[in-house]
Scaffold this motif. Structure first.
Motif: not given
Length: 174
Positions: A62-71
């Motif tokens: 969850g922590g790793f993927f929290h900003d995946i939307g920035k890609a």
């Protein structure tokens, strides 16, 4: 992206997931590399989760993927938290993994302890001394850009960015 996924113990994922993870290496937020920030946030979340009785693996992902939307927000319109949640759902991740991406800026209520750890881990990573820096050149460009935007209004005779570019002061011709 594939190497990063392997570090997380994610195997046999889609090429699209690897591509999007890989893009994080080329994105920054306030000078902080998003891929490094994502790993750091994930590790912090995992540590916190292990101390409070939550699931460290879920918190890590969850922590790793929290900003995946920035890609994704460069090619698709929308906020990174919603884009990340939608992408993770499309990739087949369960609620426990995509919910932190959706809730880490409190646009929806936080429903799991692991999602709470993501809010904390994200703030710790961003606040760490030296994590987010801006070069003098980038600062000057940003401030001048803000002043130019204000000056585009016909009523503005002069504009000044103050408070490190957090405010614009403008003199108006009325």
């Amino acid at each position: 992206g594939k190497k990063a996924a392997q570090k997380l113990g994610l195997q046999n994922q889609s090429d699209r997931l690897y591509e999007i993870i890989g893009r994080l290496n080329y994105r920054t937020s306030y000078g902080q590399n998003i891929l490094k920030h994502s790993f750091e946030t994930g590790y912090l979340c995992s540590l916190i989760a292990s101390q409070v009785g939550a699931d460290p693996r879920v918190a890590l992902l969850g922590g790793f993927f929290h900003d995946i939307g920035k890609a994704l927000d460069q090619e698709t319109e929308g906020s990174h938290d919603v884009l990340g949640m939608e992408f993770l759902k499309e990739e087949g991740f369960p609620f426990e993994i995509y919910h932190p991406a959706h809730s880490h800026h409190n646009i929806v209520p936080v429903e799991t302890v692991e999602a709470e750890t993501v809010i904390i881990g994200d703030k710790l990573s961003a606040a760490r001394q030296g994590a987010r820096t801006e070069s003098l050149e980038m600062y000057i460009q940003r401030v001048q850009g803000l002043e130019r935007i204000a000056a585009e209004n016909n009523l503005v005779s002069k504009s000044f960015a103050v408070s490190a570019g957090r405010e614009i002061r403008a003199f108006l011709d009325t």
